[in-house]
Design a protein around this motif. Structure first.
Motif, PDB file in Angstrom:
ATOM      1  N   GLU A 261     -26.226  73.025  88.027  1.00  0.00           N
ATOM      2  CA  GLU A 261     -26.184  71.738  89.296  1.00  0.00           C
ATOM      3  C   GLU A 261     -26.719  73.623  90.361  1.00  0.00           C
ATOM      4  O   GLU A 261     -27.028  72.595  91.391  1.00  0.00           O
ATOM      5  CB  GLU A 261     -25.105  71.669  89.914  1.00  0.00           C
ATOM      6  CG  GLU A 261     -24.975  70.163  89.371  1.00  0.00           C
ATOM      7  CD  GLU A 261     -23.504  69.334  89.683  1.00  0.00           C
ATOM      8  OE1 GLU A 261     -23.333  69.802  90.919  1.00  0.00           O
ATOM      9  OE2 GLU A 261     -23.358  67.603  89.198  1.00  0.00           O
TER      10      GLU A 261
ATOM     11  N   THR B 215     -16.586  67.560  90.033  1.00  0.00           N
ATOM     12  CA  THR B 215     -18.714  67.974  90.568  1.00  0.00           C
ATOM     13  C   THR B 215     -19.050  67.031  91.555  1.00  0.00           C
ATOM     14  O   THR B 215     -19.614  66.982  92.498  1.00  0.00           O
ATOM     15  CB  THR B 215     -19.290  68.193  89.103  1.00  0.00           C
ATOM     16  OG1 THR B 215     -19.494  66.669  88.611  1.00  0.00           O
ATOM     17  CG2 THR B 215     -18.413  69.130  88.625  1.00  0.00           C
TER      18      THR B 215
ATOM     19  N   ASP C  80     -15.153  65.410  79.470  1.00  0.00           N
ATOM     20  CA  ASP C  80     -16.086  65.696  80.334  1.00  0.00           C
ATOM     21  C   ASP C  80     -16.251  64.403  81.405  1.00  0.00           C
ATOM     22  O   ASP C  80     -16.426  64.439  82.183  1.00  0.00           O
ATOM     23  CB  ASP C  80     -17.313  65.076  79.393  1.00  0.00           C
ATOM     24  CG  ASP C  80     -17.524  65.791  77.840  1.00  0.00           C
ATOM     25  OD1 ASP C  80     -17.216  67.061  77.678  1.00  0.00           O
ATOM     26  OD2 ASP C  80     -18.922  65.047  77.316  1.00  0.00           O
TER      27      ASP C  80
ATOM     28  N   ARG D 237     -16.564  65.862  85.712  1.00  0.00           N
ATOM     29  CA  ARG D 237     -17.836  65.304  86.361  1.00  0.00           C
ATOM     30  C   ARG D 237     -16.568  64.419  87.525  1.00  0.00           C
ATOM     31  O   ARG D 237     -17.937  64.017  88.584  1.00  0.00           O
ATOM     32  CB  ARG D 237     -18.056  63.309  85.550  1.00  0.00           C
ATOM     33  CG  ARG D 237     -18.832  63.632  84.435  1.00  0.00           C
ATOM     34  CD  ARG D 237     -19.984  62.579  83.773  1.00  0.00           C
ATOM     35  NE  ARG D 237     -20.057  61.855  84.315  1.00  0.00           N
ATOM     36  CZ  ARG D 237     -19.959  60.411  84.884  1.00  0.00           C
ATOM     37  NH1 ARG D 237     -18.456  60.328  84.369  1.00  0.00           N
ATOM     38  NH2 ARG D 237     -20.631  59.917  85.954  1.00  0.00           N
TER      39      ARG D 237
ATOM     40  N   ALA E 104     -20.933  73.282  84.039  1.00  0.00           N
ATOM     41  CA  ALA E 104     -21.768  72.308  84.883  1.00  0.00           C
ATOM     42  C   ALA E 104     -21.801  72.687  86.098  1.00  0.00           C
ATOM     43  O   ALA E 104     -23.319  72.342  87.182  1.00  0.00           O
ATOM     44  CB  ALA E 104     -20.677  70.975  84.723  1.00  0.00           C
TER      45      ALA E 104
END
Length: 269
Positions: A24, A199, A192, A196, A20
């Motif tokens: 980014e 991050t 998941d 999130r 992830a």
């Protein structure tokens, strides 16, 4: 702006978390204790290091791993079951010693709601932790090692029970008989959403915080695991009839209302 993110523990949670961060456009350095995993991490573009933490030493090139890293994710769960029990606090103290002579400025410490112990009722980030399990006690002491260092900006994320498409506690409960606490609520979160949240902490500079990471839906264990077992066509667990204990409900209000975080993955999927 691109950062170099370090992740200690690129396993079930840490590996997709690294992916992830790569998506980014961050540079990512990661550790694993498995020779086989090194190639897998490298193929994904993660600069990987074979590093193992014990209560007596850090085996591997920890200083090379920490070099040029400003933000570090510590994702090392305590393993206090079975024959190979180790002092988790001692492991974290050794890691902290290495961090003190590195470029690290920010830390996300992945902890657990087990630090709250056997609480009855709603639990917020301001609830005083009173852990009852050995892992909960050692996690709380380990949180403090990093929180109490004024040179570091540390955010503690206390996750509930972790689930994913390929990992669910109902598979271990199937066909079990006479289980207790069936009327207590579940406090779960999908991997998941864990990713999130972490991050988001890094992206939005949510430093020097304590955050509960639990999906804001709390059916009883009996209701939830019966339903999940039926969805998977396995025998549901059997719970005793109990009415005394309420159990704890870990509140996500801070994430939802203050941080404006939106959970995207239901615990029922």
């Amino acid at each position: 702006m691109s950062k170099t993110i370090g992740i200690i523990g690129c396993g079930w949670l840490g590996f997709p978390l690294a992916q992830a961060f790569l998506a980014e456009k961050h540079k990512v350095k990661g550790t694993t204790t498995s020779d086989e995993k090194l190639n897998l991490l490298e193929k994904e573009g993660i600069k990987s290091y074979l590093i193992s933490l014990s209560e007596h030493e850090i085996d591997g090139a920890i200083h090379d791993f920490l070099k040029d890293v400003k933000t570090l994710i510590i994702n090392v769960p305590p393993k206090l079951r079975g024959a190979n029990k180790e002092n988790y606090v001692a492991k974290m103290q050794l890691l902290h010693n290495a961090i003190k002579v590195s470029t690290i400025e920010n830390i996300v410490f992945v902890s657990s709601t087990s630090v709250y112990g056997d609480f009855d009722g709603a639990v917020t980030e301001k609830t005083k932790p009173e852990p009852t399990t050995e892992s909960g006690k050692q996690l709380l002491k380990s949180e403090a090692i990093f929180q109490n260092d004024a040179d570091l900006k540390t955010t503690i994320i206390r996750f509930g029970g972790l689930i994913s498409q390929d990992r669910h506690p109902v598979t271990m409960l199937a066909n079990r008989q006479g289980l207790e606490n069936g009327n207590m609520p579940v406090n779960l979160i999908h991997r998941d959403d864990c990713i999130r949240i972490i991050t988001a902490i890094v992206k939005n500079n949510w430093w020097q915080e304590i955050i509960n990471g639990v999906y804001p839906d709390h059916p009883t264990k009996k209701e939830y695991y019966t339903q999940e077992a039926k969805r998977r066509y396995i025998q549901p667990p059997d719970y005793k009839v109990e009415t005394t204990k309420k159990g704890k409900i870990i509140s996500s209000d801070y994430l939802l209302n203050v941080k404006k975080f939106h959970f995207l993955t239901s615990i029922k999927n």
